[in-house]
Design a protein around this motif. Structure first.
Motif, PDB file in Angstrom:
ATOM      1  N   SER A  18       0.825  -1.203   0.000  1.00 47.57           N
ATOM      2  CA  SER A  18       0.000   0.000   0.000  1.00 47.57           C
ATOM      3  C   SER A  18       0.864   1.259   0.000  1.00 47.57           C
ATOM      4  CB  SER A  18      -0.973  -0.001   1.174  1.00 47.57           C
ATOM      5  OG  SER A  18      -0.313   0.194   2.388  1.00 47.57           O
ATOM      6  N   ALA A  21       1.755   1.658  -3.606  1.00 46.94           N
ATOM      7  CA  ALA A  21       0.530   1.987  -4.341  1.00 46.94           C
ATOM      8  C   ALA A  21       0.158   3.449  -4.106  1.00 46.94           C
ATOM      9  CB  ALA A  21      -0.607   1.063  -3.930  1.00 46.94           C
ATOM     10  N   ASN A  22       0.308   3.942  -2.875  1.00 48.99           N
ATOM     11  CA  ASN A  22       0.017   5.344  -2.577  1.00 48.99           C
ATOM     12  C   ASN A  22       0.982   6.281  -3.300  1.00 48.99           C
ATOM     13  OD1 ASN A  22      -2.176   4.772  -0.950  1.00 48.99           O
ATOM     14  ND2 ASN A  22      -0.970   4.737   0.926  1.00 48.99           N
ATOM     15  N   ALA A  24       2.641   5.600  -6.078  1.00 55.30           N
ATOM     16  CA  ALA A  24       2.311   5.513  -7.505  1.00 55.30           C
ATOM     17  C   ALA A  24       1.058   6.332  -7.805  1.00 55.30           C
ATOM     18  CB  ALA A  24       2.126   4.059  -7.916  1.00 55.30           C
ATOM     19  N   SER A  25       0.092   6.297  -6.901  1.00 59.42           N
ATOM     20  CA  SER A  25      -1.136   7.080  -7.082  1.00 59.42           C
ATOM     21  C   SER A  25      -0.817   8.573  -7.098  1.00 59.42           C
ATOM     22  CB  SER A  25      -2.125   6.746  -5.973  1.00 59.42           C
ATOM     23  OG  SER A  25      -3.262   7.554  -6.089  1.00 59.42           O
ATOM     24  N   ARG A  26       0.064   9.027  -6.214  1.00 58.53           N
ATOM     25  CA  ARG A  26       0.464  10.440  -6.202  1.00 58.53           C
ATOM     26  C   ARG A  26       1.105  10.827  -7.529  1.00 58.53           C
ATOM     27  NH1 ARG A  26       4.079  11.752  -1.087  1.00 58.53           N
ATOM     28  NH2 ARG A  26       4.162  13.775  -2.122  1.00 58.53           N
ATOM     29  N   GLN A  28       0.614   9.346 -10.464  1.00 63.51           N
ATOM     30  CA  GLN A  28      -0.415   9.316 -11.501  1.00 63.51           C
ATOM     31  C   GLN A  28      -1.346  10.520 -11.412  1.00 63.51           C
ATOM     32  OE1 GLN A  28      -1.711   5.334 -10.538  1.00 63.51           O
ATOM     33  NE2 GLN A  28      -0.919   4.560 -12.484  1.00 63.51           N
ATOM     34  N   GLN A  29      -1.680  10.963 -10.195  1.00 61.18           N
ATOM     35  CA  GLN A  29      -2.566  12.116 -10.029  1.00 61.18           C
ATOM     36  C   GLN A  29      -2.008  13.368 -10.694  1.00 61.18           C
ATOM     37  OE1 GLN A  29      -3.000  12.512  -5.826  1.00 61.18           O
ATOM     38  NE2 GLN A  29      -4.692  11.058  -5.693  1.00 61.18           N
ATOM     39  N   HIS A  30      -0.697  13.482 -10.677  1.00 63.14           N
ATOM     40  CA  HIS A  30      -0.052  14.664 -11.253  1.00 63.14           C
ATOM     41  C   HIS A  30       0.366  14.434 -12.709  1.00 63.14           C
ATOM     42  CE1 HIS A  30      -0.121  16.762  -7.454  1.00 63.14           C
ATOM     43  NE2 HIS A  30       0.315  15.676  -6.875  1.00 63.14           N
ATOM     44  N   ARG A  31      -0.112  13.349 -13.287  1.00 59.44           N
ATOM     45  CA  ARG A  31       0.175  13.007 -14.676  1.00 59.44           C
ATOM     46  C   ARG A  31       1.670  12.989 -14.963  1.00 59.44           C
ATOM     47  NH1 ARG A  31      -4.853  14.001 -14.767  1.00 59.44           N
ATOM     48  NH2 ARG A  31      -6.348  14.609 -16.263  1.00 59.44           N
ATOM     49  N   LEU A  61       3.588  -1.328 -11.416  1.00 62.20           N
ATOM     50  CA  LEU A  61       2.529  -0.325 -11.555  1.00 62.20           C
ATOM     51  C   LEU A  61       2.832   0.696 -12.658  1.00 62.20           C
ATOM     52  CD1 LEU A  61       1.999   0.321  -7.743  1.00 62.20           C
ATOM     53  CD2 LEU A  61       0.372  -0.810  -9.279  1.00 62.20           C
ATOM     54  N   LEU A  62       4.081   1.143 -12.721  1.00 63.81           N
ATOM     55  CA  LEU A  62       4.471   2.232 -13.628  1.00 63.81           C
ATOM     56  C   LEU A  62       5.764   1.867 -14.360  1.00 63.81           C
ATOM     57  CD1 LEU A  62       3.902   5.210 -11.149  1.00 63.81           C
ATOM     58  CD2 LEU A  62       2.329   4.374 -12.898  1.00 63.81           C
TER      59      LEU A  62
END
Length: 181
Positions: A18, A21-22, A24-26, A28-31, A61-62
């Motif tokens: 997690s 994942a968090n 990676a999410s940050r 992705q949120q900022h493209r 993930l990325l």
């Protein structure tokens, strides 16, 4: 009255996953991410490079990496992770981040223990000089988190940063400190 329902406890691997994942999410949120890698590329890279578990999760993930702060931190695509010559054939260091001007960040494969590893600043003028290579993080997770929080600056060059020591010919020489949070 019944017993209140609780979420099942997270196992250490769930908590660790997690964290990445968090992060990676940050990204992705900022493209900032370039997208996933093809599974056959990841299989080839993971068979050839002993990456720490958190780095493996990032690339799952990325896999094509990410550019943070207009390429201040260019997290390389998985298939661009490269072993570098640091003047000692016994050392297995692999670059994973280009920070511009011929400088990069690498991890020491000999230090990989699950999610932890020595993340090293590889300043191009001192990468071959024993004792001049700073350990700037103890995991890929830590490196990515600090990079995301850096406001576009190389966090280990900021005033107040205390690293984990320097790498000598055979080991890490401790400085007695640790990074300030």
């Amino acid at each position: 009255m019944g017993v209140p329902l609780r979420d099942p406890p997270l196992h250490n691997k769930d908590v660790e996953r997690s964290v990445m994942a968090n992060l990676a999410s940050r990204i992705q949120q900022h493209r900032l991410a370039r997208g996933p890698a093809r599974p056959e590329i990841l299989q080839r890279v993971f068979a050839a490079v002993p990456v720490p578990r958190d780095m493996r999760e990032f690339y799952e993930l990325l896999g094509e990496g990410a550019d943070l702060f207009d390429e201040t931190y260019r997290l390389l695509p998985a298939d661009d992770i490269t072993r570098i010559d640091v003047g000692d054939p016994a050392r297995q260091w692999f670059t994973f981040c280009d920070v511009g001007d011929g400088n990069f960040v690498a991890f020491d494969a000999a230090s990989v223990r699950g999610r932890t590893c020595n993340v090293i600043d590889c300043f191009h003028e001192t990468v071959h000089a024993p004792g001049q290579r700073a350990v700037i993080a103890r995991s890929f997770d830590e490196f990515v988190a600090r990079a995301l929080d850096s406001r576009g600056e190389l966090y280990w060059l900021e005033d107040g940063f205390v690293g984990y020591g320097r790498v000598s010919a055979n080991s890490v020489m401790q400085t007695g400190g640790h990074p300030k949070k």
